[in-house]
Enzyme design. Structure first.
Site, PDB file in Angstrom:
ATOM      1  N   GLY A  16      -3.608 -10.363  43.013  1.00 40.13           N
ATOM      2  CA  GLY A  16      -4.220 -11.579  42.475  1.00 40.13           C
ATOM      3  C   GLY A  16      -4.849 -12.434  43.562  1.00 40.13           C
ATOM      4  N   ALA A  17      -5.405 -11.762  44.576  1.00 40.93           N
ATOM      5  CA  ALA A  17      -6.017 -12.519  45.679  1.00 40.93           C
ATOM      6  C   ALA A  17      -7.385 -13.088  45.279  1.00 40.93           C
ATOM      7  CB  ALA A  17      -6.134 -11.641  46.922  1.00 40.93           C
ATOM      8  N   SER A  18      -7.889 -12.688  44.114  1.00 45.24           N
ATOM      9  CA  SER A  18      -9.130 -13.282  43.611  1.00 45.24           C
ATOM     10  C   SER A  18      -8.866 -14.643  42.972  1.00 45.24           C
ATOM     11  CB  SER A  18      -9.780 -12.339  42.593  1.00 45.24           C
ATOM     12  OG  SER A  18      -8.802 -11.866  41.676  1.00 45.24           O
ATOM     13  N   TYR A 157       6.202 -16.935  29.227  1.00 41.11           N
ATOM     14  CA  TYR A 157       5.974 -17.105  30.682  1.00 41.11           C
ATOM     15  C   TYR A 157       7.297 -17.365  31.416  1.00 41.11           C
ATOM     16  CZ  TYR A 157       3.736 -19.122  34.902  1.00 41.11           C
ATOM     17  OH  TYR A 157       3.316 -19.403  36.183  1.00 41.11           O
ATOM     18  N   LYS A 161       8.922 -15.006  34.269  1.00 38.35           N
ATOM     19  CA  LYS A 161       9.123 -15.539  35.627  1.00 38.35           C
ATOM     20  C   LYS A 161      10.616 -15.634  35.970  1.00 38.35           C
ATOM     21  CE  LYS A 161       4.803 -16.258  36.902  1.00 38.35           C
ATOM     22  NZ  LYS A 161       4.192 -15.427  37.955  1.00 38.35           N
ATOM     23  N   ILE A 190       0.380 -26.371  40.822  1.00 38.71           N
ATOM     24  CA  ILE A 190      -0.490 -26.094  41.972  1.00 38.71           C
ATOM     25  C   ILE A 190      -1.940 -26.133  41.480  1.00 38.71           C
ATOM     26  CG2 ILE A 190      -1.032 -24.455  43.830  1.00 38.71           C
ATOM     27  CD1 ILE A 190       1.905 -25.491  43.915  1.00 38.71           C
TER      28      ILE A 190
END
Ligand code: NAP
Length: 248
Positions: A16-18, A157, A161, A190
């Site tokens: 998920g570096a995009s 979610y 997680k 974030i």
């Protein structure tokens, strides 16, 4: 040992570096001299832009839908061929797909569980044989404070997680003898694209409950990821560290 010597010749894959947090982690590792594998799924443009920003030689991009174990296996076989080693795995890719449980379609449940939890299982399973060759590794999984506090409309979610934290603690016990640490980071709010799905009033109400009254930045999370991958964190494993501005 300082970070530069420690990270010399090390390689990492950031999933998920995009996206916002993954991009910041990739940049921070690159700055330390780590050769970074930039993973993306649909946003090739973002991955290519990030690749152009890398300063450590040998960075590469990898496309993969992480919900498909066959695609993941193919990506790791490519990593084995091109990188020859893998020292750091950051399981960061994830989605939200919120809704009240009463009306939640099974597809919505499965989509989040597959993307936020099973992806880390597939990636860790395929990364471990490569790490075990060097008897060293760092696996860092990105969870969320939703796992710890729960959150309205986020049963899927929070479940994914939360399970990611338990998964990490168990895996840490299986691989500790091989100098492989497994830790989880649980960010609060974030400032990334993901927050655009959250109504403004929910964001300000949540920030009010923090000791530090601002949104976190992707760089805040990246600093912690680099620390956990770095020389001072070799005795830290099976932990979940919150980075949430002191959210109550
Ligand atoms: P983001 O900007 O939306 O990025 C999400 C990343 O996940 C993207 O790179 C996306 O790839 C990738 N992804 C989504 N579905 C995928 C799939 N099926 N296969 C492979 N990759 C997939 O989100 P972010 O805020 O940076 O979040 C990163 C991580 O931090 C997530 O796990 C998230 O749950 C967690 N987190 C975020 C916050 C927050 O407030 N932002 C708080 C707590 C935890 P493409 O775009 O290329 O498709």
């Amino acid at each position: 040992m300082d970070n530069k010597d420690f990270f010399k010749n090390k390689t990492a894959l950031v999933t998920g570096a995009s996206g916002g947090i993954g991009r910041a982690i990739a940049l921070a590792l690159d700055k330390e001299g780590v050769r970074v594998g930039i993973h993306y799924n649909s946003h090739e443009d973002s991955a290519r832009e990030l690749l152009n920003m890398m300063t450590t030689p040998g960075a590469m991009i990898f496309k993969c839908n992480l919900t498909d174990e066959n695609e993941v296996a193919k990506m790791f076989s490519e990593i084995r061929t091109t990188f020859g080693r893998l020292d750091i795995l950051i399981n960061n890719a994830g989605i939200v797909n919120n809704g009240m449980l009463l009306r939640m379609k099974t597809s919505k449940w499965k989509d989040v569980l597959d993307t936020d939890l099973s992806s880390a299982f597939y990636c860790s399973r395929d990364a471990l044989p490569i790490m075990l060759k060097n008897n060293w590794g760092r696996i860092i999984n990105i969870s969320s404070v939703s796992a710890l506090h729960g959150n309205y409309g986020q049963s899927n979610y929070a479940a994914a997680k939360g399970a990611l934290i338990s998964f990490s603690k168990s895996l840490a016990r299986e691989v500790g003898n091989h100098n492989i640490t497994v830790n989880t980071i649980a960010p609060g709010l974030i400032d990334t694209e993901m927050l655009t799905t959250v109504p403004e009033e929910h964001i300000s109400a949540s920030v009010e409950k923090q000791a530090i009254k601002r949104l976190g930045t992707p760089e805040d999370v990246a600093g912690l990821a680099v620390f956990l991958a770095g020389p001072s964190a070799g005795f830290i494993t099976a932990q979940c560290i919150c980075i949430d501005g002191g959210l109550l």
